[in-house]
Design a protein around this motif. Structure first.
Motif, PDB file in Angstrom:
ATOM      1  N   ASP A   2      -3.992  -0.319  -2.501  1.00  0.00           N
ATOM      2  CA  ASP A   2      -4.961   0.781  -2.452  1.00  0.00           C
ATOM      3  C   ASP A   2      -4.980   1.606  -3.735  1.00  0.00           C
ATOM      4  OD1 ASP A   2      -5.713  -0.018   0.065  1.00  0.00           O
ATOM      5  OD2 ASP A   2      -4.506   1.494   1.111  1.00  0.00           O
ATOM      6  N   LEU A   3      -3.814   1.792  -4.369  1.00  0.00           N
ATOM      7  CA  LEU A   3      -3.787   2.584  -5.597  1.00  0.00           C
ATOM      8  C   LEU A   3      -4.579   1.894  -6.708  1.00  0.00           C
ATOM      9  CD1 LEU A   3      -2.859   5.117  -6.995  1.00  0.00           C
ATOM     10  CD2 LEU A   3      -0.687   3.993  -7.495  1.00  0.00           C
ATOM     11  N   ALA A  38     -11.773   2.082  -9.184  1.00  0.00           N
ATOM     12  CA  ALA A  38     -12.980   2.719  -8.645  1.00  0.00           C
ATOM     13  C   ALA A  38     -13.987   1.682  -8.150  1.00  0.00           C
ATOM     14  CB  ALA A  38     -13.610   3.665  -9.674  1.00  0.00           C
ATOM     15  N   VAL A  73      -7.121  -0.081  -6.245  1.00  0.00           N
ATOM     16  CA  VAL A  73      -8.523   0.083  -5.848  1.00  0.00           C
ATOM     17  C   VAL A  73      -9.026   1.449  -6.300  1.00  0.00           C
ATOM     18  CG1 VAL A  73     -10.061   0.349  -3.850  1.00  0.00           C
ATOM     19  CG2 VAL A  73      -8.436  -1.542  -3.928  1.00  0.00           C
ATOM     20  N   ASN A  74      -8.205   2.475  -6.131  1.00  0.00           N
ATOM     21  CA  ASN A  74      -8.592   3.829  -6.564  1.00  0.00           C
ATOM     22  C   ASN A  74      -8.735   3.917  -8.080  1.00  0.00           C
ATOM     23  OD1 ASN A  74      -8.590   4.733  -3.929  1.00  0.00           O
ATOM     24  ND2 ASN A  74      -6.526   5.548  -4.024  1.00  0.00           N
ATOM     25  N   ILE A  75      -7.815   3.299  -8.802  1.00  0.00           N
ATOM     26  CA  ILE A  75      -7.871   3.325 -10.269  1.00  0.00           C
ATOM     27  C   ILE A  75      -9.097   2.561 -10.775  1.00  0.00           C
ATOM     28  CG2 ILE A  75      -6.733   2.489 -12.366  1.00  0.00           C
ATOM     29  CD1 ILE A  75      -4.055   3.085 -10.887  1.00  0.00           C
ATOM     30  N   LYS A 104     -12.180  -2.968  -2.590  1.00  0.00           N
ATOM     31  CA  LYS A 104     -11.313  -4.148  -2.599  1.00  0.00           C
ATOM     32  C   LYS A 104     -12.118  -5.448  -2.488  1.00  0.00           C
ATOM     33  CE  LYS A 104      -7.267  -3.855  -0.642  1.00  0.00           C
ATOM     34  NZ  LYS A 104      -6.113  -3.836   0.290  1.00  0.00           N
ATOM     35  N   ASN A 133       0.802  -1.217   0.000  1.00  0.00           N
ATOM     36  CA  ASN A 133       0.000   0.000   0.000  1.00  0.00           C
ATOM     37  C   ASN A 133       0.834   1.267   0.000  1.00  0.00           C
ATOM     38  OD1 ASN A 133      -2.625  -0.978  -0.274  1.00  0.00           O
ATOM     39  ND2 ASN A 133      -2.621  -1.633   1.857  1.00  0.00           N
TER      40      ASN A 133
END
Length: 91
Positions: free
Chosen positions: A45-46, A52, A48-50, A55, A16
């Motif tokens: 986490d990155l 959208a 997961v952000n990409i 997890k 992360n």
């Protein structure tokens, strides 16, 4: 917590902190042992952000289930790279 559990926790924390997206997949094969899909095993986490997507909606799901628009791309890519996936040499 035992040493193994501690190392797993440390590895997850390290993933992360990476400044890039990370995903670990399992290759799924059909009855003819041809690669057909990828299953999410780990994400940071990155990613997961990409993606959208939370997890828990990624882990354990197949890539084509999460992103159906990638089905033909994934199928063709896995078939083209079959020798690489099997650990064989491309040379």
């Amino acid at each position: 917590m035992d040493i193994f559990g501690q190392k797993i926790k440390e590895s997850a924390e390290l993933l992360n902190t990476l400044p890039l997206a990370f995903v670990k997949f399992r290759i799924e094969y059909n009855a003819l042992h041809e690669p057909q899909d990828l299953t999410f095993l780990e994400v940071n986490d990155l990613l997961v952000n990409i993606a959208a997507k939370p997890k828990d909606l990624l882990i354990g799901k197949q890539l084509t289930e999460v992103s159906p628009e990638l089905k033909s791309f994934i199928s063709e890519t896995l078939k083209k790279n079959k020798i690489k996936l099997s650990g064989g040499s491309i040379y």
